[in-house]
Write an enzyme that holds these catalytic residues in place. Structure first.
Site, PDB file in Angstrom:
ATOM      1  N   LYS A 105       0.631  -1.345  -0.054  1.00 19.80           N
ATOM      2  CA  LYS A 105       0.340   0.172  -0.435  1.00 19.80           C
ATOM      3  C   LYS A 105       1.013   1.371  -0.259  1.00 19.80           C
ATOM      4  O   LYS A 105       0.206   2.519  -0.474  1.00 19.80           O
ATOM      5  CB  LYS A 105      -1.235  -0.127   1.368  1.00 19.80           C
ATOM      6  CG  LYS A 105      -1.999  -0.725   1.190  1.00 19.80           C
ATOM      7  CD  LYS A 105      -2.769  -1.349   2.518  1.00 19.80           C
ATOM      8  CE  LYS A 105      -3.163  -2.688   3.419  1.00 19.80           C
ATOM      9  NZ  LYS A 105      -1.997  -3.508   3.336  1.00 19.80           N
ATOM     10  N   VAL A 164      -6.560  -2.955  -0.677  1.00 22.95           N
ATOM     11  CA  VAL A 164      -7.216  -2.931  -0.063  1.00 22.95           C
ATOM     12  C   VAL A 164      -8.254  -4.838   0.410  1.00 22.95           C
ATOM     13  O   VAL A 164      -8.334  -4.315   2.000  1.00 22.95           O
ATOM     14  CB  VAL A 164      -8.618  -2.329  -0.800  1.00 22.95           C
ATOM     15  CG1 VAL A 164      -9.833  -1.630   0.333  1.00 22.95           C
ATOM     16  CG2 VAL A 164      -8.130  -0.360  -1.074  1.00 22.95           C
ATOM     17  N   ASP A 170      -2.949   1.064   9.082  1.00 27.20           N
ATOM     18  CA  ASP A 170      -3.613   0.311   7.789  1.00 27.20           C
ATOM     19  C   ASP A 170      -4.234   0.022   7.187  1.00 27.20           C
ATOM     20  O   ASP A 170      -4.675   0.479   5.489  1.00 27.20           O
ATOM     21  CB  ASP A 170      -3.206  -0.880   8.522  1.00 27.20           C
ATOM     22  CG  ASP A 170      -2.820  -2.549   7.068  1.00 27.20           C
ATOM     23  OD1 ASP A 170      -2.063  -2.114   6.082  1.00 27.20           O
ATOM     24  OD2 ASP A 170      -4.436  -3.369   6.677  1.00 27.20           O
ATOM     25  N   LYS A 200      -5.854   2.055   3.751  1.00 31.13           N
ATOM     26  CA  LYS A 200      -6.729   1.319   2.548  1.00 31.13           C
ATOM     27  C   LYS A 200      -7.847   2.348   1.808  1.00 31.13           C
ATOM     28  O   LYS A 200      -8.522   2.430   1.181  1.00 31.13           O
ATOM     29  CB  LYS A 200      -7.102  -0.056   2.748  1.00 31.13           C
ATOM     30  CG  LYS A 200      -6.361  -0.580   3.558  1.00 31.13           C
ATOM     31  CD  LYS A 200      -6.657  -1.833   4.251  1.00 31.13           C
ATOM     32  CE  LYS A 200      -6.420  -3.309   4.379  1.00 31.13           C
ATOM     33  NZ  LYS A 200      -6.777  -4.542   4.605  1.00 31.13           N
TER      34      LYS A 200
END
Length: 821
Positions: free
Chosen positions: A582, A609, A678, A682
């Site tokens: 990511k 994602v 995290d 996303k």
């Protein structure tokens, strides 16, 4: 019940036999099995040579000593120590009997078919007790079984035909009384009076097929030294591939024209009883092999293409009978083939012009003289009257056959065949095709065989075959799972999609392992540790960026900022990037824009994602079709979703987190999950894709577990003190429940552009209220999906699912890059 048969090459050495034992052990994990074995590798050939040598007056002692030593060595290495003495005694008894047989042959100076069968039977009789003992050493209850007690044949030697009704009765009676695994001698049988007989070419396959039919087995597996039935002879065609599935009819056609994997008559019992036959490689048991069945599903044929295989046979002789005396005269073909049958000449191929002026056929070159005699006798009158001209013989020819169920009622197959041969300047001397349309046979000069087979194989296989060079960065949990999935699917992709994913490199932060010819995904990670060079990810990027293959794919299964920083360079070099990382997609907006502008290499990032869920693709499809996104909400962490579900069920936070850790859902330091960063990354990726130009700092982030005081503890102290937070979280959950709501950790992008990640109490009818376990969920509120959002929901935790999502992106990159399926 499954019947599994192992050929001599699978039993050639103690090491190979150990592999056989493991195959049997794995098969037993799925249900009961019966085992059929051939003699140890080359033993039957040596017995035959010894028999001929004894007939000519030679001493059989060297053969007997060699057999004794080889089988003693196998006993010493494979059998339980307590059984050595009895097995050696049985071995010596059998060898003494063999010696007496060979001495008799030497004295008489001849070997009758009856004696020949008795001698050749010894190979399997010597091997079966040792294989059974090796299974017992592995902890498998097994015993050897002399097939002469089971299989009843006609009183013929050297290729006896089985009496199936009598055999079925004996087999069922024996297996009803024998609960242990039976190791049955292949190839050998007995007449009704008890005389030893053999089953001829492919005899051990016949034994397995007879047992399978008699026992109504779910499948019969033939384990050999090839990966299955190949699309062509790999000795002639370097690009030959194993076939995933063929029909019995296709197997017969291919075998008739030279494919040597199975002798079709040997598996007639399985064919007639509709039992699937598997052909597998005992040296590479992880490969799927080839499934042979009575009927193929249309989808299998469509996916495979019209032709399943190219076979060839050389040398053959092509003969031509021609003359005016053949035209309009009934019985010409009957007279010809009756004459050949009386002289035991086998006809390989027949072709006749519609004018009836010419009749063409092919035979083995050894049969040419007898064929000439037969034709001369059958057409003596016509030859004297010049109504039929002397037989024309073309020797040193080859017959090539294109075989496949998909050729039926499909125009253009012959055109592709002739175009392929014409492009190579290869002349076709004769053509034959049956009304089944599953075989088109062509005769060419023997000198053209290799070029012809390769040209036709290229026309039907290589033209649709795609190869992608793949490099993998990161061999941790997700990378390791991806390598395992690639190893399992590699042969199937090649056979069914004509797709080769060639792993040209793997790397971690310290080492790199490169091989332009391709690495085995099953061993790449261990080889990287043992053999890898210094250089890490940088060398991998250089290797792929500098490559010349048209389709190069860089797969990033790391969380490294340095690796993500190479994406634009790779894409500018024409390399497609598939990533689960990511960092760059949620990094500074300027770097994100630069990444999107780079190319011509493409970018696939579905797993950033939703792991294996189609979240990115769904959003892309909405936007591409003109929909407008107003709001996005969801649970974007399988780990945190798991915790919310456990908390809602009344479990304490500390206990729920411990269970998540035990299942491997959390990072080594659980605060890496509990901080919520995290999830924020996303949400930022989705927001940017939806057209919101946001920086990570623009998102409001409430951690799942507050930084204070928890950030100041060492990991061990964190686990020790975590129960102190249980009461607070239980109270928050209870307060939401008291309002008829559910407490969840929600990611939300609002219509005005505000983006927030944190705790939220949602109504009972909210999409996230019903989540269970480690599920992820994303709800898209758009013009088309207003009050009832478009929801993508499913399990989100675990490296296996993430790896599967990366794999799917990899396949999509190939399909979109080369126009494949």
């Amino acid at each position: 019940m499954k019947v599994i048969k192992f050929g001599g090459s699978s039993l050639a050495t103690p090491e190979r036999l150990r592999g056989v034992v493991e195959i049997v052990a794995r098969a037993l994990g799925e249900g009961p099995v019966a085992v059929v074995i051939s003699a140890f590798g080359d033993v039957t050939d040596r017995l035959l040579a010894g028999l001929e040598q004894a007939r000519d007056g030679g001493d059989p002692s060297p053969l007997l000593r060699a057999l004794a030593q080889r089988h003693r060595d196998a006993i010493a290495e494979l059998a339980p120590a307590a059984e050595h003495a009895s097995l050696v005694a049985d071995l010596e008894r059998r060898l003494a009997g063999l010696g007496a047989l060979l001495d008799g042959v030497r004295v008489l100076g001849e070997a009758s078919p009856r004696t020949r069968d008795r001698v050749l039977a010894q190979g399997e009789l010597l091997a079966a007790p040792i294989v059974a003992a090796a299974l017992r050493r592995r902890g498998i209850d097994a015993s050897s079984c002399d097939a002469r007690r089971l299989i009843v044949t006609a009183a013929r030697h050297g290729g006896a035909r089985a009496d199936f009704a009598a055999t079925r009765a004996r087999v069922r009676r024996h297996f009803d009384r024998a609960p242990e695994v039976q190791v049955v001698t292949g190839f050998i049988a007995a007449s009704a009076s008890g005389e030893t007989t053999t089953l001829g070419r492919g005899g051990s396959d016949t034994t397995a097929a007879l047992l399978g039919a008699a026992l109504d087995a779910e499948a019969v597996e033939l384990w050999t030294d090839v990966d299955g039935v190949m699309s062509a002879d790999p000795r002639l065609v370097a690009g030959a591939v194993p076939l995933a599935a063929i029909s019995y009819e296709e197997l017969m056609e291919l075998s008739h024209f030279g494919a040597q994997v199975v002798h079709p008559p040997s598996v007639q019992p399985t064919r007639s009883h509709g039992i699937p036959l598997w052909i597998k490689n005992s040296f590479r048991p992880e490969l799927p092999g080839t499934r042979v069945s009575r009927r193929l599903e249309p989808a299998v044929i469509r996916a495979r293409g019209p032709v399943c295989g190219i076979a060839s046979l050389r040398p053959i002789a092509l003969l031509r009978l021609e003359g005016e005396g053949l035209v309009g005269v009934p019985g010409i073909a009957m007279r010809l083939f009756e004459a050949l049958a009386r002289r035991e000449v086998n006809v390989i191929l027949i072709s006749q012009a519609s004018s009836e002026h010419t009749l063409c056929f092919a035979v083995d070159p050894q049969d040419v003289a007898r064929t000439r005699e037969g034709v001369a006798a059958a057409f003596a009158l016509e030859l004297r009257s010049d109504l039929v001209r002397p037989l024309v013989v073309e020797e040193e020819m080859a017959v090539l056959a294109a075989v496949g169920e998909g050729m039926r009622q499909r125009p253009g197959i012959a055109a592709r065949l002739f175009a392929a041969l014409g492009s190579q300047g290869i002349n076709v001397h004769a053509i034959a095709q049956g009304s089944s349309e599953r075989n088109v046979s062509l005769v060419v000069r023997g000198a053209d065989e290799v070029r012809a087979v390769n040209a036709v194989h290229n026309a039907f296989f290589v033209a649709g075959r795609r190869t992608a060079d793949v490099a993998l960065a990161g061999t941790g949990a997700v990378g390791a799972q991806l390598l395992a999935q690639l190893a399992r699917q590699r042969s199937k992709l090649l056979a069914e999609r004509l797709l080769e994913l060639r792993l040209v490199g793997v790397a971690n932060s310290r080492r790199q392992l490169l091989d332009g010819a391709g690495l085995d995904p099953g061993s790449a990670a261990s080889r990287l540790v043992e053999e890898g060079d210094a250089g890490g990810f940088e060398g991998l990027v250089e290797h792929l960026a500098g490559g010349r293959h048209s389709l190069r794919i860089f797969v990033d299964c790391t969380a490294s900022e340095a690796v993500a920083g190479c994406y634009h360079r790779l894409r500018d070099a024409g390399v497609t990037v598939v990533t689960a990382n990511k960092r760059r997609l949620s990094g500074p907006l300027a770097a994100y824009r630069r990444l999107l502008r780079s190319g011509p290499g493409r970018l696939y990032y579905e797993t950033t994602v939703g792991a294996g869920l189609p979240v990115i693709r769904t959003l892309e499809d909405l936007l591409a079709t003109g929909d407008r996104v107003h709001r996005i909400e969801g649970m974007l962490s399988g780990t945190l979703g798991f915790l919310c579900h456990r908390l809602a069920g009344g479990e304490a936070l500390s206990a729920a987190l411990a269970e998540a850790d035990r299942r491997g859902y959390t990072e080594p330091d659980p605060r890496d999950d509990l901080g919520g960063l995290d999830v924020a990354r996303k949400l930022l990726i989705l927001a940017r894709l939806a057209g919101r130009e946001l920086e990570l700092e623009d998102l409001e982030l409430e951690p799942f577990l507050p930084a204070r005081p928890w950030a100041g503890y060492a990991v061990a102290e964190l686990w020790q003190r975590l129960p102190e937070a249980d009461a607070e979280y239980a109270a928050r959950v209870a307060a939401s429940a008291g309002r008829g709501e559910r407490l969840t950790y929600l990611a939300r992008l609002e219509a005005g552009g505000r983006a927030r990640v944190g705790w939220a109490s949602v109504a009972a009818d909210h999409p996230c209220a019903g989540l269970t376990g480690g599920e992820n969920l994303v709800a898209f509120y758009t013009d088309r999906y207003g009050e009832e959002p478009l929801v993508v929901r499913g399990p989100g935790a675990g490296p296996e699912r993430t790896a599967a999502g990366v794999f799917a992106d990899l396949l999509r990159a190939v399909a979109e890059g080369e126009g494949g399926p």
